[in-house]
Structures are given as C-alpha cells and as structure tokens.
Design a protein around this motif. Structure first.
Motif, mmCIF file in Angstrom:
data_model
loop_
_atom_site.group_PDB
_atom_site.id
_atom_site.type_symbol
_atom_site.label_atom_id
_atom_site.label_comp_id
_atom_site.label_asym_id
_atom_site.label_seq_id
_atom_site.Cartn_x
_atom_site.Cartn_y
_atom_site.Cartn_z
ATOM 1 N N SER A 1 0.580 92.870 51.440
ATOM 2 C CA SER A 1 1.973 91.949 51.498
ATOM 3 C C SER A 1 2.106 91.350 52.772
ATOM 4 O O SER A 1 2.180 92.077 53.563
ATOM 5 N N LEU A 2 2.498 90.149 52.857
ATOM 6 C CA LEU A 2 3.020 89.481 54.100
ATOM 7 C C LEU A 2 4.507 89.286 53.986
ATOM 8 O O LEU A 2 5.097 88.849 52.959
ATOM 9 N N LEU A 3 5.108 89.831 55.104
ATOM 10 C CA LEU A 3 6.692 89.827 55.157
ATOM 11 C C LEU A 3 7.283 88.756 55.879
ATOM 12 O O LEU A 3 6.535 88.563 57.043
ATOM 13 N N ARG B 1 1.882 92.147 58.391
ATOM 14 C CA ARG B 1 1.148 92.504 57.146
ATOM 15 C C ARG B 1 1.145 93.967 56.939
ATOM 16 O O ARG B 1 1.225 94.847 57.661
ATOM 17 N N VAL B 2 1.582 94.559 55.596
ATOM 18 C CA VAL B 2 1.511 95.678 55.185
ATOM 19 C C VAL B 2 0.303 96.413 54.808
ATOM 20 O O VAL B 2 -0.570 95.808 54.182
ATOM 21 N N LEU C 1 12.691 87.363 48.230
ATOM 22 C CA LEU C 1 12.635 88.250 49.457
ATOM 23 C C LEU C 1 11.426 87.636 50.447
ATOM 24 O O LEU C 1 11.433 88.159 51.612
ATOM 25 N N GLY C 2 10.937 86.558 50.119
ATOM 26 C CA GLY C 2 9.700 85.925 50.737
ATOM 27 C C GLY C 2 8.796 86.801 51.121
ATOM 28 O O GLY C 2 7.837 86.370 52.285
ATOM 29 N N VAL C 3 8.194 87.406 50.321
ATOM 30 C CA VAL C 3 7.049 88.217 50.271
ATOM 31 C C VAL C 3 5.892 87.705 49.548
ATOM 32 O O VAL C 3 5.980 87.212 48.371
ATOM 33 N N THR C 4 4.610 87.383 50.382
ATOM 34 C CA THR C 4 3.616 86.849 49.569
ATOM 35 C C THR C 4 2.326 87.955 49.851
ATOM 36 O O THR C 4 2.342 88.677 50.492
#
Length: 327
Positions: free
Chosen positions: A53-55, A76-77, A107-110
């Motif tokens: 995930s990209l935060l 990046r997670v 939350l703006g996560v992609t």
C-alpha cells in the motif's frame, strides 16, 4: 473491488523475545502485524492496511512512520522482520464510520503498481472484455472460510508474469494466429479489455511464437490458456532458465487435446486435500519444484471445486533483497 484497507479484529497477542515496546498482533483475517505494546486489545476491531500500500504523508505522520517505510519517497508498506518476528502490513484503530469500500479513499491509501519494463510493454488495442478470460486469486478473511472444503489441486506459485491467450470467433488484422483470431495479453491489460497488437515484440509474444503452431491448431473459438511466463529477464527469480519459458496454470478446450502436455504445467504440490491443509502447509521450507531452480519457492496456489483460486506467499520470498513485482 479489491481494497487496500480491510476491517478485521485482534484475535490474539503474543510477546516478542527481547522486546519491551512491541508485540505481535495476530488478526482474524490471517495476517500478523508487529506493533506497539498495549495499543490494541484482543477482540478489538481494527483497520488492516495491506502490504504494497502507498500511504499519504498525513497518515504516515499520524502513525509515527516518517522515514521508516519502503520506496524512494518512504511511503510504501512492505513485509519486514522485527526482532526476528515477521510482520506484514499495518493496523490502526477502527474509528471511521463508512462503508468498507470507501476506506481507501477516505484515508488516501492506494496500491503500489511498479513501472512495467519495456520487455513487457507494447502497443495495445481494446476489445470487448467478454472475449477475454479473466480471474482473480481470492484474498479471503480466513475466519470466514470453510477450511474443510476440498481442493482440486495445489501448484507451486511461480514468480513470473501472467499471460492470457485465447481464440475468438472473429478476425481482426491486429490479432495473432493464421486467421488473426488469437489474442495475447497480460493479466493487468486483459482485465481492462486490452490486448497486444501483432506488431509487438515483447516477452509475451516471443513465448507465444515458440508455441504458435500448436496453440493455433489446438484452440477452438472460446478456448483459452492462462499461463505464467518465467525465467531470465522476466523477474528477479530466474529458475535456472536462460530464456523465458511458459507454464500453463489452467486451460479450457472445447476440442481434443491438452496444451500443457506440450508446453508444460505448473508443478504440483502433494499432500494437500483441503483448505485447512493448504493454510497449515509449511511453505517456508518449500524449495522451488521448477526444474533447474536453485532458490525458495514463491508460494502455493489452490483451486477449489467452484474454480476459486487461493494463494499463499512465503515470508522468505517477501523479505528477499532485490525483489521485483511486475504486472
């Protein structure tokens, strides 16, 4: 639609040897996350943010992870090991009142999508997606599964790039084959209705050309092949191959013949009869079954009677250095 954030709850909490500030939180969806001690309780509802995930910056700051994530911009997670304990993803308190499908946006996560190498790209055109066979591997909440469900077979998960090949009931000068009625595409393209033009020279078309005659003579309109292209130049794991090869994952044929007898199929993993066996299988000790391999297997994939596919990926595969994840 797959989302990067899912709701689950804390199933159990385990201490970590020689660690005073962190513990291992085991989640009901089957994931394990190392996080601060005394932050969550057993049974507490949480939001799980998946690996890859990209935060956004505000969320990274709120979680106290500035400069501690992966990627050039540290957003990046990735799976990591802390104090010898494997951790995959992040968790935060579930205090957001919204539909599950809205969590990513709020939350703006992609999802992280690597840049496609030139050897896997090329000119494409759109066709009606109904002509392209597509599937998604299930990523379930394990607590919701019938673990006694029978599996039809389990294969090694090959680290390569997915390819879809099929014959349609119409001709187009941009398609492949003697009658210009064979499409070739990657998973990402095919799921959106895009296929390669026959002027393209990439890893997908090169491998197809090796088997073009047998594919053309064996497939009837409506037939398809789902395969994995692997070997040198495809991903970081090369399986001892100097040139890319293709292995068939699944196929559907209306006429006689089974192409995997010619092309080769993904190696089978023995001794797994149910989903329970599948999730209990020790994939960390599984070395690749692909001939010529000299490294760990990526993982395993199971197929059930209703044609659903389930995937497990090993910790050592996720933690390897220089890993690639194209397409």
């Amino acid at each position: 639609m797959e989302t990067q954030i899912v709701r689950t709850e804390i199933e159990s909490i385990e201490t970590i040897k020689d660690a005073d500030l962190i513990v291992l939180y085991k989640l009901k969806n089957g994931n394990n996350v190392v996080w601060g001690k005394d932050v969550f309780e057993v049974g507490e509802k949480v939001l799980y943010i998946k690996e890859q995930s990209l935060l956004p910056k505000p969320l990274i700051e709120m979680l106290g992870l500035v400069g501690r994530l992966a990627g050039k911009t540290k957003n990046r997670v990735k799976a990591i090991r802390l104090k010898g304990t494997y951790s995959e993803g992040l968790i935060l308190k579930d205090v957001i009142n919204c539909e599950d499908s809205e969590l990513d946006k709020l939350l703006g996560v992609t999802k992280y999508i690597p840049t496609t190498p030139q050897c896997m790209s090329g000119k494409v055109f759109y066709v009606d997606p109904k002509h392209i066979y597509s599937f998604e591997v299930e990523k379930p909440d394990i607590s919701e599964l019938d673990l006694d469900e029978e599996v039809l077979g389990v294969t090694e998960k090959i680290h390569g790039t997915n390819v879809r090949i099929g014959k349609v009931d119409f001709s187009d000068e941009r398609l492949f084959g003697k009658n210009k009625n064979i499409y070739i595409c990657s998973k990402g393209l095919g799921n959106k209705g895009f296929v390669f033009e026959n002027t393209v020279d990439n890893v997908y078309t090169k491998v197809f050309n090796e088997y073009a005659d047998i594919i053309d003579s064996t497939l009837a309109p409506g037939d398809h092949i789902v395969g994995e292209i692997f070997g040198s130049g495809v991903q970081d794991l090369k399986y001892g191959r100097q040139d890319p090869s293709m292995a068939v994952i699944s196929a559907r044929f209306e006429n006689s013949g089974y192409l995997s007898d010619v092309i080769g199929s993904v190696p089978l993993v023995q001794g797994i009869n149910t989903l329970r066996d599948f999730y209990n299988y020790n994939i960390e000790s599984l070395d690749s079954l692909v001939e010529g391999a000299n490294h760990m297997a990526e993982g395993i994939v199971a197929v059930t009677k209703d044609r659903k596919m389930y995937k497990r990926v090993s910790e050592r595969y996720k933690l390897r250095k220089g890993g690639t994840e194209f397409n």
